[in-house]
Design a protein around this motif. Sequence first.
Motif, mmCIF file in Angstrom:
data_model
loop_
_atom_site.group_PDB
_atom_site.id
_atom_site.type_symbol
_atom_site.label_atom_id
_atom_site.label_comp_id
_atom_site.label_asym_id
_atom_site.label_seq_id
_atom_site.Cartn_x
_atom_site.Cartn_y
_atom_site.Cartn_z
ATOM 1 N N LEU A 366 38.527 2.360 18.030
ATOM 2 C CA LEU A 366 39.032 3.260 16.983
ATOM 3 C C LEU A 366 40.466 3.665 17.295
ATOM 4 O O LEU A 366 41.267 3.865 16.388
ATOM 5 N N ALA A 367 40.779 3.799 18.569
ATOM 6 C CA ALA A 367 42.135 4.162 19.004
ATOM 7 C C ALA A 367 42.167 4.020 20.521
ATOM 8 O O ALA A 367 41.120 3.924 21.175
ATOM 9 N N VAL A 395 39.533 -1.221 14.563
ATOM 10 C CA VAL A 395 39.074 -1.012 13.191
ATOM 11 C C VAL A 395 40.182 -1.416 12.223
ATOM 12 O O VAL A 395 41.377 -1.291 12.535
ATOM 13 N N SER A 396 39.800 -1.880 11.060
ATOM 14 C CA SER A 396 40.767 -2.454 10.121
ATOM 15 C C SER A 396 41.813 -1.453 9.665
ATOM 16 O O SER A 396 42.959 -1.820 9.395
ATOM 17 N N GLN A 399 44.787 -0.702 13.015
ATOM 18 C CA GLN A 399 45.043 -1.870 13.850
ATOM 19 C C GLN A 399 46.060 -1.595 14.958
ATOM 20 O O GLN A 399 46.088 -2.284 15.959
ATOM 21 N N GLU A 400 46.909 -0.627 14.761
ATOM 22 C CA GLU A 400 47.923 -0.322 15.773
ATOM 23 C C GLU A 400 47.777 1.125 16.248
ATOM 24 O O GLU A 400 48.737 1.876 16.369
ATOM 25 N N GLY A 401 46.524 1.486 16.515
ATOM 26 C CA GLY A 401 46.226 2.871 16.890
ATOM 27 C C GLY A 401 46.411 3.139 18.365
ATOM 28 O O GLY A 401 45.456 3.463 19.082
ATOM 29 N N THR A 482 31.112 -3.080 10.976
ATOM 30 C CA THR A 482 32.331 -3.489 10.265
ATOM 31 C C THR A 482 33.134 -4.506 11.056
ATOM 32 O O THR A 482 34.071 -5.107 10.514
ATOM 33 N N LYS A 483 32.794 -4.720 12.332
ATOM 34 C CA LYS A 483 33.576 -5.634 13.169
ATOM 35 C C LYS A 483 33.554 -7.052 12.620
ATOM 36 O O LYS A 483 34.550 -7.779 12.686
ATOM 37 N N ALA A 484 32.404 -7.453 12.062
ATOM 38 C CA ALA A 484 32.279 -8.812 11.531
ATOM 39 C C ALA A 484 33.212 -9.058 10.355
ATOM 40 O O ALA A 484 33.532 -10.208 10.037
ATOM 41 N N ARG A 485 33.657 -7.976 9.730
ATOM 42 C CA ARG A 485 34.523 -8.125 8.553
ATOM 43 C C ARG A 485 36.005 -8.047 8.895
ATOM 44 O O ARG A 485 36.853 -8.076 8.004
ATOM 45 N N LEU A 486 36.307 -7.910 10.188
ATOM 46 C CA LEU A 486 37.710 -7.829 10.581
ATOM 47 C C LEU A 486 38.410 -9.155 10.305
ATOM 48 O O LEU A 486 37.869 -10.228 10.535
#
Length: 497
Positions: A366-367, A395-396, A399-401, A482-486
């Motif tokens: 997440l960060a 997480v989508s 991405q740059e957290g 949700t990882k599979a949808r990245l």
Amino acid sequence: MSILGTNFNSYDLAEPTVCVAGAMTQSVVVQVGQCGNQVGCRFWDLALREHAHVNKRGLYDEALSSFFRNVDSRKSNSGACCVGGRIQRLKARAVLIDMEEGVVNGILQGPLREVFDSAQLLTDVSGSGNNWAVAHLTYGSAYRESIVNTLRKTAEHCDCLQCFFLIHSMGGGTGSGLGTRVLSLLEEEFPDVCRIVTAMYPSAEDDVITSPYNSVLAMRELTEHADCVLPVENQSLVDIVNKISLMSHGAKPGCVLKKDCTVTSGHGSLSPTEKPFDAMNNIVANLLLNMTSSARFEGSLNMDLNEIAMNLVPFPRLHYLVPSLTPLYTLADVNIPTRRLDQMFSDAFSKDHQLIRADPKHSLYLACALMVRGNVQVSDLRRNIERLRPSLPFVSWNQEGWKTGLCSVPPVGHSHSLLALANNTCVKPTFMELRERFTKLYRKKAHLHHYLHVDGMEQSIFSEALSSLDALIDEYHQLDATKARLTPDAPRLSIAR
């Protein structure tokens, strides 16, 4: 510095701290129970060593004032001395709480006895009997006023109170029960002050039979009342200390454990009389040293402690941050060849350097915060983030957290160090294992009567704590799904340098 004007794409690099007269910030450490006080004792010992290494002139500076008061005992009111004067008598900004006297009395008879006074201590003699309910409800009610008064007096010594660091264990009675009661009192009395908790999680082989009950009951309180929780597993610490022990016996060429090192509390390699938790406590103390380094020393990109929660906790309940530390032998514990800088960044994302048993690369970020100490440049940070990014699933929507901080003062005996704090769904298996151990006991109602005999304790408190843990696990599970949808990042134009 001109380097601060560099274009960093969209990485969140901390703004330099501007030191304004009268705007210094201080933090207070609250250590509860046997484990909390033992870890806290090591933190204060090692912090004093760090400051002694840097502070050659014997002046009470801003770095010291962040966690210590300077008291002149010659004054009738024992008043605090101003920053800039000579060091008279340092007092830790700390509150020590335990329902047994043994550990606290040991601290008062040891080398740190001058760092604490009776106004900072709160003890009883009977203990909590490894019972969360006794500590949280019975002692929590009986000592509520005393705890609040002690916290207020400590806070009054601060010009600008920035953060409370709470240290406690999850498996024992006082740490889990009274520790989480103190946490809720901090929220009531100081709602605007950040609460960062270092919580020691028991291993499956824990000798406290009721530790699953205590841990799950405490988990509900941590989820509801903490701003950030750094979970540390006993088993991970055992694994790390075992690796150090192997190195001390020549498992790797050039790796020698120094005598009077901080990992083994002054006895060289672990001896039959050495207490295993002494070495484990030092690892946790080093975690706290690195996390507070930006508050205690200057740097080109100092990270405000409040920014940890602000940047790493997108959802209020999902505030469990996985700590990873490299090198694991801070303060010259081990004579090892200096780790290459890039390798240090890789280490920080490997499961061998984490203080819980999990693999973040197979879970979802997440960060992430990188807190670096030593002679490291912003360009080094940026290069390593770019190098590691493809292997770290974020997480989508973040991405740059990344949150980064640079402290110019390295640990004693090393050129640099790195603490990574990852908000990652890899904590889910740890919580699932805890739930399983809780359920095995609770299904048989084993030892339940010890809790239900406590005034104010009802069986519904158990079921509500379990429901809270179930909900937390489910929130992590939904994010994992949700990882599979990245999808990979879309290409973008390079920025000329």
